[in-house]
Motif scaffolding. Structure first.
Motif, PDB file in Angstrom:
ATOM      1  N   VAL A 184       0.844  -1.203   0.000  1.00  0.00           N
ATOM      2  CA  VAL A 184       0.000   0.000   0.000  1.00  0.00           C
ATOM      3  C   VAL A 184       0.875   1.247   0.000  1.00  0.00           C
ATOM      4  O   VAL A 184       0.661   2.176  -0.775  1.00  0.00           O
ATOM      5  CB  VAL A 184      -0.949   0.000   1.224  1.00  0.00           C
ATOM      6  CG1 VAL A 184      -1.670   1.334   1.357  1.00  0.00           C
ATOM      7  CG2 VAL A 184      -1.956  -1.134   1.122  1.00  0.00           C
ATOM      8  N   SER A 185       1.860   1.250   0.860  1.00  0.00           N
ATOM      9  CA  SER A 185       2.772   2.389   0.962  1.00  0.00           C
ATOM     10  C   SER A 185       3.485   2.636  -0.357  1.00  0.00           C
ATOM     11  O   SER A 185       3.557   3.772  -0.837  1.00  0.00           O
ATOM     12  CB  SER A 185       3.779   2.131   2.084  1.00  0.00           C
ATOM     13  OG  SER A 185       4.660   3.200   2.203  1.00  0.00           O
ATOM     14  N   TYR A 190       4.684   5.948  -4.852  1.00  0.00           N
ATOM     15  CA  TYR A 190       5.146   6.016  -6.229  1.00  0.00           C
ATOM     16  C   TYR A 190       4.100   6.648  -7.144  1.00  0.00           C
ATOM     17  O   TYR A 190       4.451   7.362  -8.078  1.00  0.00           O
ATOM     18  CB  TYR A 190       5.591   4.640  -6.719  1.00  0.00           C
ATOM     19  CG  TYR A 190       6.904   4.235  -6.091  1.00  0.00           C
ATOM     20  CD1 TYR A 190       8.111   4.722  -6.581  1.00  0.00           C
ATOM     21  CD2 TYR A 190       6.944   3.418  -4.971  1.00  0.00           C
ATOM     22  CE1 TYR A 190       9.317   4.390  -5.991  1.00  0.00           C
ATOM     23  CE2 TYR A 190       8.152   3.081  -4.367  1.00  0.00           C
ATOM     24  CZ  TYR A 190       9.332   3.565  -4.879  1.00  0.00           C
ATOM     25  OH  TYR A 190      10.521   3.248  -4.283  1.00  0.00           O
ATOM     26  N   SER A 191       2.824   6.433  -6.858  1.00  0.00           N
ATOM     27  CA  SER A 191       1.778   7.053  -7.678  1.00  0.00           C
ATOM     28  C   SER A 191       1.773   8.569  -7.506  1.00  0.00           C
ATOM     29  O   SER A 191       1.654   9.312  -8.478  1.00  0.00           O
ATOM     30  CB  SER A 191       0.398   6.501  -7.307  1.00  0.00           C
ATOM     31  OG  SER A 191       0.308   5.143  -7.642  1.00  0.00           O
ATOM     32  N   ILE A 241      -7.680   6.780  -5.553  1.00  0.00           N
ATOM     33  CA  ILE A 241      -8.339   5.646  -4.900  1.00  0.00           C
ATOM     34  C   ILE A 241      -8.791   4.628  -5.943  1.00  0.00           C
ATOM     35  O   ILE A 241      -8.586   3.421  -5.783  1.00  0.00           O
ATOM     36  CB  ILE A 241      -9.527   6.116  -4.027  1.00  0.00           C
ATOM     37  CG1 ILE A 241      -9.009   6.908  -2.827  1.00  0.00           C
ATOM     38  CG2 ILE A 241     -10.365   4.923  -3.572  1.00  0.00           C
ATOM     39  CD1 ILE A 241     -10.099   7.615  -2.036  1.00  0.00           C
ATOM     40  N   ASN A 242      -9.394   5.106  -7.021  1.00  0.00           N
ATOM     41  CA  ASN A 242      -9.816   4.197  -8.099  1.00  0.00           C
ATOM     42  C   ASN A 242      -8.633   3.451  -8.683  1.00  0.00           C
ATOM     43  O   ASN A 242      -8.706   2.254  -8.956  1.00  0.00           O
ATOM     44  CB  ASN A 242     -10.559   4.958  -9.195  1.00  0.00           C
ATOM     45  CG  ASN A 242     -11.958   5.339  -8.792  1.00  0.00           C
ATOM     46  OD1 ASN A 242     -12.572   4.685  -7.947  1.00  0.00           O
ATOM     47  ND2 ASN A 242     -12.471   6.400  -9.366  1.00  0.00           N
ATOM     48  N   SER A 255      -5.567  -1.528  -9.374  1.00  0.00           N
ATOM     49  CA  SER A 255      -4.267  -2.200  -9.367  1.00  0.00           C
ATOM     50  C   SER A 255      -4.216  -3.340  -8.357  1.00  0.00           C
ATOM     51  O   SER A 255      -3.487  -4.304  -8.546  1.00  0.00           O
ATOM     52  CB  SER A 255      -3.151  -1.205  -9.060  1.00  0.00           C
ATOM     53  OG  SER A 255      -3.175  -0.831  -7.693  1.00  0.00           O
ATOM     54  N   SER A 256      -4.963  -3.230  -7.270  1.00  0.00           N
ATOM     55  CA  SER A 256      -4.886  -4.263  -6.231  1.00  0.00           C
ATOM     56  C   SER A 256      -5.908  -5.371  -6.458  1.00  0.00           C
ATOM     57  O   SER A 256      -5.856  -6.395  -5.787  1.00  0.00           O
ATOM     58  CB  SER A 256      -5.086  -3.645  -4.849  1.00  0.00           C
ATOM     59  OG  SER A 256      -6.384  -3.095  -4.732  1.00  0.00           O
TER      60      SER A 256
END
Length: 147
Positions: free
Chosen positions: A96-97, A102-103, A138-139, A144-145
């Motif tokens: 998550v971090s 990076y995003s 958030i989207n 991605s997850s």
């Protein structure tokens, strides 16, 4: 697969602490890392040890809380703003971090205040900024997850 390393800019995002404060922790030995070509690099384990350090923890908690409190207390905003708290009980705090750091650092999101607290079992992410950017990020995270 090569492990991603964190930079000071990532730590300022994660903790809410200033660049100068992070550098002071390096100088005092509380934050361990390696300087490569003049740039500090930190492993996820070093970041985790730093965040959990009893000398650092109260500052990080205060910064995280201030993001939400400042949002709630400011009733004279000139632009739309949102503040979102995500509790991610099934997520890996490292993943998550890395995603959010990076995003945000890739330049696509310019007006987001971000913090993460992975001290407890459930990673907690706080995002504050323009609604289009916060909800876009958030989207992107959920896509991605594949949650």
């Amino acid at each position: 697969m090569e492990e991603k390393l964190y930079l000071i800019s990532h730590l300022t995002l994660i903790t809410g602490l200033t660049d100068r404060t992070i550098r002071n922790y390096i100088a005092s030995g509380i934050l361990k890392g390696e300087k490569i070509n003049g740039i500090w690099h930190f492993t996820p384990e070093e970041v985790d040890d730093f965040i959990k350090n009893p000398a650092v923890r109260p500052s990080i908690v205060a910064k995280n809380n201030s993001v939400v409190y400042d949002f709630m207390l400011n009733d004279s905003k000139k632009e739309e703003e949102t503040c979102v708290i995500l509790d991610l009980p099934k997520a890996d705090v490292k993943a998550v971090s890395e995603f959010f750091c990076y995003s945000i650092n890739n330049g696509k999101y310019e007006n987001i205040n971000f913090s993460i607290d992975g001290y407890y079992k459930t990673p907690r992410v706080i995002l504050r900024g323009k609604p289009s950017e916060v909800f876009g990020l958030i989207n992107e995270y959920y896509k991605s997850s594949a949650v």
